[in-house]
Design an enzyme around this catalytic site. Structure first.
Site, mmCIF file in Angstrom:
data_model
loop_
_atom_site.group_PDB
_atom_site.id
_atom_site.type_symbol
_atom_site.label_atom_id
_atom_site.label_comp_id
_atom_site.label_asym_id
_atom_site.label_seq_id
_atom_site.Cartn_x
_atom_site.Cartn_y
_atom_site.Cartn_z
ATOM 1 N N ALA A 61 31.798 26.573 32.427
ATOM 2 C CA ALA A 61 30.729 26.869 31.461
ATOM 3 C C ALA A 61 31.322 27.619 30.274
ATOM 4 C CB ALA A 61 29.668 27.727 32.139
ATOM 5 N N GLY A 100 32.299 25.734 36.333
ATOM 6 C CA GLY A 100 31.454 24.568 36.092
ATOM 7 C C GLY A 100 32.269 23.284 36.006
ATOM 8 N N GLU A 103 32.660 22.250 39.444
ATOM 9 C CA GLU A 103 31.358 21.758 39.919
ATOM 10 C C GLU A 103 31.087 20.356 39.365
ATOM 11 O OE1 GLU A 103 29.487 25.419 38.581
ATOM 12 O OE2 GLU A 103 28.691 25.698 40.595
ATOM 13 N N GLU A 123 34.022 32.138 39.247
ATOM 14 C CA GLU A 123 32.813 32.819 38.740
ATOM 15 C C GLU A 123 32.718 34.269 39.208
ATOM 16 O OE1 GLU A 123 32.959 29.741 39.709
ATOM 17 O OE2 GLU A 123 31.552 28.449 38.631
#
Ligand SMILES: CCC/C=C/C(=O)SCCNC(=O)CCNC(=O)[C@H](O)C(C)(C)COP(=O)([O-])OP(=O)([O-])OC[C@H]1O[C@@H](n2cnc3c(N)ncnc32)[C@H](O)[C@@H]1OP(=O)([O-])[O-]
Length: 719
Positions: A61, A100, A103, A123
């Protein structure tokens, strides 16, 4: 933000194009969603490959977006649509797949990784958890124990480890993107349901509760008061005990709690502060991106004490040949054995061969005539250091850089005895130098930009976090430490115990309180510094040591402790007692209690109950107050630099963001009010007097820490 191409006539190749790390910013999420829609609806397309431009799959992210409200499509539905699609999607992982980005790879039906790629869910190191399904999908894919370890540590793993764990399907030395296209073509027509990770059942170990309990104990011990690892464990529990959709709900609730905690902000601030610190700048206009460092191939280290040995190891393990110098044969032999042992152990741990051939040991400075750079690490004695620099000035070729590892002496005074003051700088390592990440690069008024650029770049090469600081007594870190240590000892005089002060600081988040830390470092070090600065010595009346020296309040208790031969862990006695010298298990010592009581009654001090709040405020607000003075004096360029120094050199708890970030979160107005209050109560402690910069910032409405620089601009810079 994502390029869409049709390759091999039927494979849609989606390339993320958001340099430098292809972070999943709002436009990137939007572009992925649109590209997937296009691929799924185009009958010509039979399979999809997702990759990242410039050999980097995706760094996760966009952390910068966390500070504001969500814009653009949220990530989870974008990812769900990829996983649910009826055409096989292959992730081609080169460089990194983090957070992310990982992910994103997990929702693809297959994952091909380049052999040099690194994957992970970091994270937790940003104070959050993998909240785009990572905490729910990874346990389903690789089981609870392995997922728990990766998610709670945030560790990056190699492609090979990812293959072993079952995270990736194939590892290649060739172009991962081309391999993924071939792989995608072969996958067409194969059933996808078993490839949708969210549809797998989490393999649940019989001892789940015990496993999670053990993990909880471990993270609580490792990072006191940090919420994110505990939230990660709860999310993994949900993956083991709930259906996917409910687990996702739990993941989202936990993320909201973390986001609102303030800790996430502190961690994310630390991430950017570390990167900001690398961007040094000097008043001449020279800075990180316009000053060319020299390449250092050979170096010398003078002095093979604890610091010197660590510096030799730090240099040799990154391929720099090192000449190590000692003054006596016995010390040289001892140093040689220690350095070789350290390098061998280090190489074994890293699975490489020890670079012993890069080392040379000598008693003669004459051997240094051809080295590129020298780091002096002799005893902390100005006269001795000056002699060494004079000698180096004669012996080394005129272009050799001369650096000192002094922890606080005047770098410019050393430059002044050489024939090349522009090539002199401080390289202040922290002990043990081969372990500690921080390096203060001290810019003297005559240090050239090339010298600073070289020292900063050498630090980076050695894996250090280098911060440029100005030349003042103690530089940044140790200069701030003094008022902090003073407050701790004043609190002892007033009624606190070492245990109480340590506990308050440990509850705040420090791994060790100030007294346990001092016992570890050795109390004789500070004693010697106090003697050298004339604060204590043979002239002091040891029966009635004065409590005012050099015009200010002075606490003689640390000297009294040292006079009893209590130097900390190494002597088995210090602020605490230990079972034997070298032992680490600190126990409260009745003799210290006795010493404190006798001391207070001798000086007529009525001990009072001191709250933990007062301990934290006096120790930490005074620390930050000195930080403000350092900014005023131009000895550090930015508050971020100070915070990075405290995070990496003094183990300031990361979830508090560093002393300057911490006070900004407390509220500058409150910090000012408390400092005024304590200064009124202790007018003989000048460090408690609020600094001009703190007052100025409060008067300007207490701007956020990232904006302070605008208010410091007008002040004088020594960098
Ligand atoms: C629901 C959400 C769930 C998901 C959460 C997440 O994914 S959380 C995220 C999980 N991901 C992570 O925690 C990974 C964080 N990133 C890293 O660990 C490293 O950057 C790296 C290993 C990717 C590359 O190392 P390297 O030494 O080659 O390079 P470097 O480190 O010097 O960075 C270069 C520049 O890129 C910048 N920047 C980097 N990443 C991001 C980002 N995600 N965002 C924004 N910016 C980022 C960095 O600030 C710097 O900018 P500057 O100063 O030039 O303006």
């Amino acid at each position: 933000m994502a390029r869409y191409e049709l390759v091999k006539r039927s494979v849609a190749l989606i390339t993320l194009t958001n340099p430098p790390v292809n972070a999943l910013s709002s436009p990137v999420r939007h572009a992925i969603a649109k590209s997937m829609e296009r691929a799924l609806s185009d009958p010509k397309v039979t399979a999809v490959v997702i990759c990242g431009e410039n050999g980097r799959f995706c760094g996760g992210a966009d952390i910068r977006e966390f500070a504001g409200p969500l814009r653009g499509p949220p990530l989870i539905p974008v990812l769900d649509a990829i996983e649910a699609g009826r055409k096989p999607v292959v992730a081609a992982i080169e460089g990194v797949a983090l957070g992310g980005g990982f992910e994103l790879a997990l929702v693809c039906h297959y994952r091909i990784a380049h052999s040099k790629a690194r994957l992970g869910l970091p994270e937790v190191t940003l104070g959050i958890l993998p909240a785009a399904g990572g905490s729910q999908r990874l346990p389903r894919l690789i089981g609870i124990p392995a997922a728990l370890e990766l998610i709670t540590t945030g560790r990056h793993i190699s492609a090979q480890e990812a293959l072993k764990l079952g995270i990736v399907d194939q590892v290649t030395d060739q172009n991962a993107c081309e391999m993924a296209v071939e792989f995608a073509l072969k996958s067409v027509g194969k059933p996808l349901s078993s490839r949708r990770v969210s549809m797998l059942t989490t393999p649940c170990p019989p001892d789940l509760d015990a496993l999670l309990e053990a993990a909880t104990m471990q993270v609580k011990k490792k990072a006191r008061g940090v919420m994110a690892p505990l939230a990660c464990i709860q999310a993994v529990r949900a993956a083991a005990t709930m259906p996917f959709s409910k687990g996702m709900k739990r993941e989202s609730e936990l993320m909201t709690t973390l986001f609102n905690s303030g800790q996430a902000q502190a961690f994310q601030y630390c991430f950017f502060a570390q990167r900001t610190a690398g961007k040094w700048t000097l008043p001449s206009g020279a800075q990180w991106n316009n000053s060319k460092p020299r390449e250092i191939r050979s170096a010398a280290v003078i002095g093979l004490g604890t610091m010197g040995r660590g510096i030799v190891v730090s240099l040799a393990r990154v391929g720099i040949s090192v000449i190590a110098v000692e003054s006596e044969k016995k010390l040289l032999e001892n140093g040689r054995q220690m350095v070789i042992g350290m390098l061998e152990r280090d190489a074994k741990r890293r699975g490489v061969s020890a670079s012993l051939n890069l080392l040379k040991f000598t008693l003669s400075l004459q051997d240094l005539k051809d080295v590129d750079l020298v780091i002096e690490a002799v005893f902390e004695d100005m006269a001795l250091k000056k002699r060494v620099f004079q000698e180096l000035s004669k012996v080394c070729r005129p272009t050799t850089l001369l650096c000192t590892n002094t922890s606080g002496l005047d770098v410019d005074a050393l430059a002044g005895v050489t024939n090349r003051p522009h090539l002199v700088a401080g390289m202040h390592f922290f002990s043990p130098a081969h372990v500690m990440k921080l390096l203060e690069v001290v810019c003297g008024p005559r240090s050239s930009s090339e010298t600073i650029a070289t020292a900063m770049s050498l630090g980076k090469k050695m894996g250090k976090v280098s911060v440029a600081v100005g030349n003042c007594p103690g530089f940044v870190g140790n200069r701030m430490l003094k008022p902090y240590l003073d407050q701790a000892t004043f609190l002892l005089e007033e009624g606190a115990t070492p245990e109480q002060i340590d506990k308050a600081l440990e509850d705040f988040g420090f791994a060790m309180g100030v007294f346990r830390m001092s016992d570890l470092a050795g109390l004789d070090v500070g004693w010697r510094v106090r003697k050298e600065s004339g604060l204590t010595g043979p002239d002091v009346d040891s029966k009635n040591p004065p409590r005012r020296r050099q015009g200010h309040r002075y606490c003689p208790i640390p000297d009294m402790v040292c006079e009893q031969g209590r130097f900390g862990q190494k002597t088995g006695r210090g602020w605490y007692m230990y079972d034997k010298p070298g032992d680490t298990n600190a126990k409260p010592d009745p003799l210290i209690q006795n010493l404190l009581e006798t001391y207070r009654s001798r000086y007529g001090i009525q001990p009072r109950n001191i709250s933990d709040q007062e301990i934290i405020e006096r120790c930490l607000f005074v620390l930050a107050n000195e930080g403000f003075r350092i900014l005023e004096d131009g000895m550090a360029a930015r508050p971020e630099d100070i915070d990075v120094i405290y995070l990496f050199g003094y183990a300031f708890p990361r979830h508090r963001g560093g002393p300057m970030f911490y006070v900004s979160m407390v509220g500058l107005e409150r910090v000012l009010e408390r400092l005024e209050h304590y200064h009124q109560a202790h007018p003989d402690v000048p460090h408690l007097e609020p600094s001009a910069l703190l007052k100025k910032l409060v008067a300007c409405g207490s701007p956020p820490v990232q904006k302070w620089r605008e208010y410091i601009k007008t002040m004088h810079s020594h960098l």
